[in-house]
Motif scaffolding. Structure first.
Motif, PDB file in Angstrom:
ATOM      1  N   MET A  38       0.828  -1.205   0.000  1.00  9.25           N
ATOM      2  CA  MET A  38       0.000   0.000   0.000  1.00  9.25           C
ATOM      3  C   MET A  38       0.868   1.264   0.000  1.00  9.25           C
ATOM      4  O   MET A  38       0.567   2.230  -0.697  1.00  9.25           O
ATOM      5  N   GLN A  39       1.944   1.251   0.770  1.00 10.31           N
ATOM      6  CA  GLN A  39       2.842   2.407   0.793  1.00 10.31           C
ATOM      7  C   GLN A  39       3.496   2.614  -0.567  1.00 10.31           C
ATOM      8  O   GLN A  39       3.588   3.741  -1.056  1.00 10.31           O
ATOM      9  N   LYS A  40       3.937   1.536  -1.191  1.00  9.49           N
ATOM     10  CA  LYS A  40       4.581   1.630  -2.502  1.00  9.49           C
ATOM     11  C   LYS A  40       3.598   2.160  -3.539  1.00  9.49           C
ATOM     12  O   LYS A  40       3.952   3.011  -4.358  1.00  9.49           O
ATOM     13  N   ARG A  41       2.355   1.656  -3.488  1.00  6.25           N
ATOM     14  CA  ARG A  41       1.338   2.109  -4.440  1.00  6.25           C
ATOM     15  C   ARG A  41       1.040   3.594  -4.254  1.00  6.25           C
ATOM     16  O   ARG A  41       0.916   4.333  -5.226  1.00  6.25           O
ATOM     17  N   LYS A  42       0.979   4.038  -3.007  1.00  4.94           N
ATOM     18  CA  LYS A  42       0.728   5.451  -2.726  1.00  4.94           C
ATOM     19  C   LYS A  42       1.877   6.314  -3.232  1.00  4.94           C
ATOM     20  O   LYS A  42       1.659   7.375  -3.827  1.00  4.94           O
ATOM     21  N   GLN A  43       3.109   5.858  -3.045  1.00 11.27           N
ATOM     22  CA  GLN A  43       4.268   6.602  -3.538  1.00 11.27           C
ATOM     23  C   GLN A  43       4.251   6.691  -5.055  1.00 11.27           C
ATOM     24  O   GLN A  43       4.564   7.741  -5.623  1.00 11.27           O
ATOM     25  N   LEU A  44       3.883   5.601  -5.732  1.00  9.08           N
ATOM     26  CA  LEU A  44       3.826   5.618  -7.192  1.00  9.08           C
ATOM     27  C   LEU A  44       2.732   6.560  -7.686  1.00  9.08           C
ATOM     28  O   LEU A  44       2.923   7.271  -8.678  1.00  9.08           O
ATOM     29  N   GLU A  45       1.582   6.596  -6.997  1.00 16.52           N
ATOM     30  CA  GLU A  45       0.514   7.508  -7.381  1.00 16.52           C
ATOM     31  C   GLU A  45       0.954   8.959  -7.217  1.00 16.52           C
ATOM     32  O   GLU A  45       0.688   9.796  -8.087  1.00 16.52           O
ATOM     33  N   LEU A  46       1.632   9.258  -6.110  1.00 16.39           N
ATOM     34  CA  LEU A  46       2.123  10.621  -5.893  1.00 16.39           C
ATOM     35  C   LEU A  46       3.165  11.000  -6.941  1.00 16.39           C
ATOM     36  O   LEU A  46       3.167  12.129  -7.442  1.00 16.39           O
ATOM     37  N   ALA A  47       4.031  10.068  -7.270  1.00 18.88           N
ATOM     38  CA  ALA A  47       5.047  10.340  -8.286  1.00 18.88           C
ATOM     39  C   ALA A  47       4.391  10.592  -9.637  1.00 18.88           C
ATOM     40  O   ALA A  47       4.802  11.484 -10.374  1.00 18.88           O
ATOM     41  N   ALA A  48       3.353   9.827  -9.970  1.00 17.52           N
ATOM     42  CA  ALA A  48       2.651  10.020 -11.238  1.00 17.52           C
ATOM     43  C   ALA A  48       1.943  11.369 -11.258  1.00 17.52           C
ATOM     44  O   ALA A  48       1.940  12.062 -12.284  1.00 17.52           O
ATOM     45  N   GLN A  49       1.359  11.757 -10.142  1.00 17.99           N
ATOM     46  CA  GLN A  49       0.701  13.064 -10.071  1.00 17.99           C
ATOM     47  C   GLN A  49       1.716  14.187 -10.222  1.00 17.99           C
ATOM     48  O   GLN A  49       1.473  15.153 -10.939  1.00 17.99           O
ATOM     49  N   ASN A  50       2.850  14.039  -9.545  1.00 15.80           N
ATOM     50  CA  ASN A  50       3.883  15.066  -9.652  1.00 15.80           C
ATOM     51  C   ASN A  50       4.426  15.151 -11.071  1.00 15.80           C
ATOM     52  O   ASN A  50       4.709  16.235 -11.572  1.00 15.80           O
ATOM     53  N   GLU A  51       4.567  14.011 -11.727  1.00 21.49           N
ATOM     54  CA  GLU A  51       5.074  13.987 -13.095  1.00 21.49           C
ATOM     55  C   GLU A  51       4.081  14.646 -14.053  1.00 21.49           C
ATOM     56  O   GLU A  51       4.470  15.421 -14.920  1.00 21.49           O
ATOM     57  N   SER A  52       2.793  14.345 -13.874  1.00 16.65           N
ATOM     58  CA  SER A  52       1.795  14.942 -14.759  1.00 16.65           C
ATOM     59  C   SER A  52       1.672  16.432 -14.499  1.00 16.65           C
ATOM     60  O   SER A  52       1.482  17.218 -15.432  1.00 16.65           O
ATOM     61  N   THR A  53       1.824  16.866 -13.260  1.00 13.50           N
ATOM     62  CA  THR A  53       1.788  18.292 -12.943  1.00 13.50           C
ATOM     63  C   THR A  53       2.989  18.993 -13.567  1.00 13.50           C
ATOM     64  O   THR A  53       2.863  20.074 -14.133  1.00 13.50           O
ATOM     65  N   ALA A  54       4.138  18.352 -13.513  1.00 15.41           N
ATOM     66  CA  ALA A  54       5.353  18.940 -14.086  1.00 15.41           C
ATOM     67  C   ALA A  54       5.222  19.018 -15.601  1.00 15.41           C
ATOM     68  O   ALA A  54       5.602  20.022 -16.223  1.00 15.41           O
ATOM     69  N   SER A  55       4.670  18.009 -16.248  1.00 15.03           N
ATOM     70  CA  SER A  55       4.535  18.048 -17.699  1.00 15.03           C
ATOM     71  C   SER A  55       3.483  19.064 -18.124  1.00 15.03           C
ATOM     72  O   SER A  55       3.620  19.695 -19.178  1.00 15.03           O
ATOM     73  N   ASP A  56       2.441  19.264 -17.326  1.00 11.27           N
ATOM     74  CA  ASP A  56       1.439  20.298 -17.628  1.00 11.27           C
ATOM     75  C   ASP A  56       2.067  21.677 -17.539  1.00 11.27           C
ATOM     76  O   ASP A  56       1.776  22.550 -18.349  1.00 11.27           O
ATOM     77  N   THR A  57       2.944  21.883 -16.571  1.00  8.78           N
ATOM     78  CA  THR A  57       3.596  23.173 -16.417  1.00  8.78           C
ATOM     79  C   THR A  57       4.525  23.439 -17.599  1.00  8.78           C
ATOM     80  O   THR A  57       4.602  24.569 -18.091  1.00  8.78           O
ATOM     81  N   ILE A  58       5.200  22.421 -18.088  1.00  6.72           N
ATOM     82  CA  ILE A  58       6.126  22.579 -19.220  1.00  6.72           C
ATOM     83  C   ILE A  58       5.351  22.909 -20.488  1.00  6.72           C
ATOM     84  O   ILE A  58       5.763  23.746 -21.288  1.00  6.72           O
ATOM     85  N   LYS A  59       4.185  22.306 -20.684  1.00  6.72           N
ATOM     86  CA  LYS A  59       3.382  22.547 -21.890  1.00  6.72           C
ATOM     87  C   LYS A  59       2.899  23.987 -21.958  1.00  6.72           C
ATOM     88  O   LYS A  59       2.772  24.557 -23.021  1.00  6.72           O
TER      89      LYS A  59
END
Length: 60
Positions: A38-59
């Motif tokens: 559960m901890q690993k899954r939560k970390q992966l979800e947060l990383a995916a959210q951070n990555e999508s937020t970063a790519s939205d900012t770059i666009k």
């Protein structure tokens, strides 16, 4: 002198106790593994959210 019945009763109690301990230990290991999952899954979800937020900012 110990009778055969008494020896069998003691052996049964020792065996039953060891099986209970193994069951409790197995349950503990299962809970710990589920918690890590559960901890690993939560970390992966947060990383995916951070990555999508970063790519939205770059666009923009």
């Amino acid at each position: 002198m110990l009778s055969g019945k008494r020896i069998a009763d003691v052996g049964y109690k020792i065996f039953s106790g060891s099986m209970m301990l193994l069951t409790v230990y197995g349950g503990f290991l299962c809970v710990m593994r589920a918690q890590r999952y559960m901890q690993k899954r939560k970390q992966l979800e947060l990383a995916a959210q951070n990555e999508s937020t970063a790519s939205d900012t770059i666009k923009e």
